[in-house]
Design an enzyme around this catalytic site. Structure first.
Site, PDB file in Angstrom:
ATOM      1  N   GLN A 129       0.833  -1.204   0.000  1.00  0.00           N
ATOM      2  CA  GLN A 129       0.000   0.000   0.000  1.00  0.00           C
ATOM      3  C   GLN A 129       0.866   1.251   0.000  1.00  0.00           C
ATOM      4  O   GLN A 129       1.669   1.454   0.912  1.00  0.00           O
ATOM      5  CB  GLN A 129      -0.907  -0.017   1.235  1.00  0.00           C
ATOM      6  CG  GLN A 129      -1.717   1.257   1.448  1.00  0.00           C
ATOM      7  CD  GLN A 129      -2.586   1.165   2.684  1.00  0.00           C
ATOM      8  OE1 GLN A 129      -3.384   0.258   2.835  1.00  0.00           O
ATOM      9  NE2 GLN A 129      -2.418   2.101   3.603  1.00  0.00           N
ATOM     10  N   GLY A 130       0.698   2.106  -0.999  1.00  0.00           N
ATOM     11  CA  GLY A 130       1.469   3.333  -1.104  1.00  0.00           C
ATOM     12  C   GLY A 130       0.662   4.557  -0.722  1.00  0.00           C
ATOM     13  O   GLY A 130       0.251   5.329  -1.589  1.00  0.00           O
ATOM     14  N   SER A 140       1.073   6.437   3.004  1.00  0.00           N
ATOM     15  CA  SER A 140       1.777   7.346   3.913  1.00  0.00           C
ATOM     16  C   SER A 140       3.076   7.873   3.313  1.00  0.00           C
ATOM     17  O   SER A 140       3.760   7.179   2.555  1.00  0.00           O
ATOM     18  CB  SER A 140       2.098   6.632   5.231  1.00  0.00           C
ATOM     19  OG  SER A 140       0.918   6.308   5.926  1.00  0.00           O
ATOM     20  N   SER A 172       4.383  -1.584   4.359  1.00  0.00           N
ATOM     21  CA  SER A 172       4.516  -2.984   4.758  1.00  0.00           C
ATOM     22  C   SER A 172       4.702  -3.872   3.531  1.00  0.00           C
ATOM     23  O   SER A 172       3.980  -3.740   2.539  1.00  0.00           O
ATOM     24  CB  SER A 172       3.267  -3.446   5.520  1.00  0.00           C
ATOM     25  OG  SER A 172       3.080  -2.685   6.681  1.00  0.00           O
ATOM     26  N   GLU A 224     -10.417  -2.979   4.882  1.00  0.00           N
ATOM     27  CA  GLU A 224      -9.371  -3.507   5.752  1.00  0.00           C
ATOM     28  C   GLU A 224      -9.922  -3.964   7.093  1.00  0.00           C
ATOM     29  O   GLU A 224      -9.353  -4.847   7.745  1.00  0.00           O
ATOM     30  CB  GLU A 224      -8.302  -2.434   5.971  1.00  0.00           C
ATOM     31  CG  GLU A 224      -7.104  -2.875   6.760  1.00  0.00           C
ATOM     32  CD  GLU A 224      -6.097  -1.750   6.946  1.00  0.00           C
ATOM     33  OE1 GLU A 224      -4.951  -2.057   7.277  1.00  0.00           O
ATOM     34  OE2 GLU A 224      -6.450  -0.575   6.750  1.00  0.00           O
ATOM     35  N   SER A 232      -4.043   7.036  12.703  1.00  0.00           N
ATOM     36  CA  SER A 232      -3.727   7.275  14.109  1.00  0.00           C
ATOM     37  C   SER A 232      -5.004   7.441  14.928  1.00  0.00           C
ATOM     38  O   SER A 232      -6.070   7.793  14.427  1.00  0.00           O
ATOM     39  CB  SER A 232      -2.858   8.535  14.256  1.00  0.00           C
ATOM     40  OG  SER A 232      -3.628   9.697  14.011  1.00  0.00           O
ATOM     41  N   GLU A 262      -5.745   9.707  16.982  1.00  0.00           N
ATOM     42  CA  GLU A 262      -6.251  11.085  16.937  1.00  0.00           C
ATOM     43  C   GLU A 262      -7.192  11.278  15.744  1.00  0.00           C
ATOM     44  O   GLU A 262      -8.238  11.923  15.859  1.00  0.00           O
ATOM     45  CB  GLU A 262      -5.075  12.068  16.850  1.00  0.00           C
ATOM     46  CG  GLU A 262      -4.248  12.182  18.128  1.00  0.00           C
ATOM     47  CD  GLU A 262      -3.273  11.025  18.311  1.00  0.00           C
ATOM     48  OE1 GLU A 262      -2.668  10.936  19.376  1.00  0.00           O
ATOM     49  OE2 GLU A 262      -3.131  10.198  17.378  1.00  0.00           O
TER      50      GLU A 262
END
Length: 375
Positions: free
Chosen positions: A122-123, A125, A157, A243, A358, A360
C-alpha cells in the site's frame, strides 16, 4: 450449508493442512518470519477457495455470508494458523477493483489475487503525510500512454516482497478553496522496475517489515488508474474500509490467546498472587469481551464510525496488555522464550495507535460523523 456444518468444514481443512511448524508464525511485528512457508500455505488456502471466501461468486469467490466469514476467521485464529502475506491483496485490492475497477482491470488482476500469484503493498503514507494523507506530495503526470511517478512513500509494509503497489498520488492541483483531497489519483504500479527503490526500516523489535519506497520516474500504464483521474480519494477511503471487516473478529481470537498465555506466565512468576496484577488481568478479559461484542454489533448493524471505534478499543487494549506483560515479567523468573516474546509484543504495540490511521484521526472521525461536532 448451515453455519455449524461450515465451522466443521473449516476445522477439518485446517487440521488436514496446518502443520505444527507453521502455527503462530508471522503476525504484527513478525511479517518476515517463515515467509516462504507462509506464502506456500496461503496458496494452498487459495486452492481450497478460502482466500476469496467473501468475494462474490461472479468474481471467483464463495460468496460466504457474514456469519460464515466470522466463523472462518475465528477458527483460523484458534488453530494458530500463520499470518497471511496475501492479506493486502485479497482483502483490500480485490474488493476495491470489484467496486471501482474497469472490467479489464478486473480480468487482469482478480485471478492472480485469488491464486496468490501476485503480492501487493500500500502506497499511502509519506514522511510529511501520514494521518494527514491529503497533504501527500508524490506526483504522477500522464505522458502519452503512461503515468510517470516521482516521490516517496514510507511505512510501506511488505514492499520488499511485493509485485504491485496501489499508490495514491497527486495528478492535478487541488482547487483553490476546495478540498485538498481533490486532484489525487489511485494508481496500480508494478514494483519490479528501475524507477523504484525500496529501503527497509529497522524497528525497535529488530525486524524490518516496513520500508521506504522512492519513485524516480517510475512508470505504469495509463489504463491502470482506478476510478477517474483526480477522484482517487473516494477509492482510497473505500480500500481502508475493506481492511476492517470480519477478519477483526479473528484478530480478537488471537488477542484472547495472548491473554491466556500471559495468565499462564503470571502463574509461573507468581504475579497472580498480587491483587493489583490479578485485577488488571481480569479487567483485560472484561475489556476484550466488550470489544468482541461491539465488533460483532458494528459488523451486523453497520454502525456509524464503527471501524474507528474498534480501532481505538483494540489498540489501547493491546498496548495495555504489553504494559501489563512487563509488570508480570518483573515479578519473577520465567522461560527466556516468554521474555523475548513479551518484550517484542510491548515494543511493537507502541505503534498500534499510529499505523492504520492514528487514534487522533479516529477520534476526529467519531466527533464529526457520530457527535456532529465541527471539523
Amino acid at each position: 450449508m448451515s453455519d455449524e456444518a461450515f465451522r466443521i468444514e473449516v476445522r477439518e481443512w485446517l487440521s488436514r493442512y496446518l502443520t505444527d511448524e507453521l502455527r503462530g508464525t508471522g503476525g504484527v511485528g513478525r511479517e518476515n518470519e517463515a515467509f516462504a512457508p507462509r506464502l506456500a500455505f496461503a496458496r494452498r488456502l487459495a486452492d481450497g477457495g478460502w482466500t476469496t471466501l467473501a468475494w462474490p461468486v461472479r468474481h471467483g469467490g464463495r460468496g460466504a455470508s457474514l456469519s460464515q466469514q466470522v466463523i472462518f476467521h475465528e477458527e483460523y485464529a484458534r488453530a494458530g494458523a500463520p499470518s497471511r502475506p496475501d492479506h493486502i491483496g485479497t482483502t483490500m485490492v480485490g474488493p476495491t477493483l470489484m467496486d471501482h475497477g474497469t472490467p479489464e482491470q478486473q480480468r487482469r488482476f482478480l485471478p492472480a489475487l485469488a491464486a496468490v500469484d501476485e503480492l501487493w503493498c500500500q502506497g499511502y503514507s509519506e514522511p510529511g503525510a501520514g494521518s494527514d494523507l491529503a497533504g501527500l506530495t508524490t506526483r504522477a503526470r500522464l505522458d502519452g500512454d503512461r503515468w510517470i511517478l516521482n516521490g516517496q512513500k514510507v511505512w510501506t509494509s511488505l514492499a520488499h516482497v511485493a509485485d504491485w503497489c496501489f499508490v495514491l498520488a497527486r495528478t492535478a492541483p487541488s482547487p483553490v478553496g476546495g478540498p485538498r483531497s481533490a486532484g489525487l489519483s489511485y494508481l496500480l504500479v508494478p514494483m519490479r522496475q528501475p524507477g523504484i527503490t525500496v529501503r527497509p526500516i529497522r524497528q525497535l523489535t529488530g525486524d524490518s517489515e516496513f520500508n521506504e519506497v522512492f519513485f524516480d520516474d517510475a512508470v505504469t500504464t495509463a489504463d491502470l488508474v482506478v476510478g477517474e483521474p483526480g477522484e482517487g480519494w473516494k477509492v482510497a477511503m473505500g480500500t481502508l474500509a475493506y481492511e476492517r471487516g470480519a477478519a477483526t473478529v479473528g484478530q480478537q481470537v488471537g488477542f484472547q490467546r495472548d491473554l491466556d498465555d500471559l495468565v499462564a506466565v503470571a502463574r509461573q512468576t507468581g504475579a497472580v498472587d498480587d491483587p493489583a496484577l490479578r485485577e488488571r488481568l481480569t479487567r483485560a478479559w472484561v475489556d476484550l469481551t466488550v470489544l468482541r461484542a461491539h465488533t460483532l454489533r458494528s459488523l451486523t448493524e453497520n454502525l456509524p464510525a464503527g471501524p474507528s471505534v474498534i480501532k481505538l478499543l483494540w489498540t489501547r487494549w493491546r498496548q495495555g496488555l504489553g504494559e501489563l506483560a512487563m509488570d508480570v515479567l518483573a515479578t519473577g523468573p520465567c522461560a527466556s522464550d516468554d521474555v523475548e516474546r513479551w518484550q517484542r509484543y510491548f515494543l511493537f504495540s507502541r505503534a498500534d495507535t499510529i499505523y492504520g490511521g492514528s487514534n487522533e484521526i479516529q477520534r476526529g472521525i467519531i466527533a464529526s460523523r457520530v457527535l456532529g461536532l465541527p471539523r
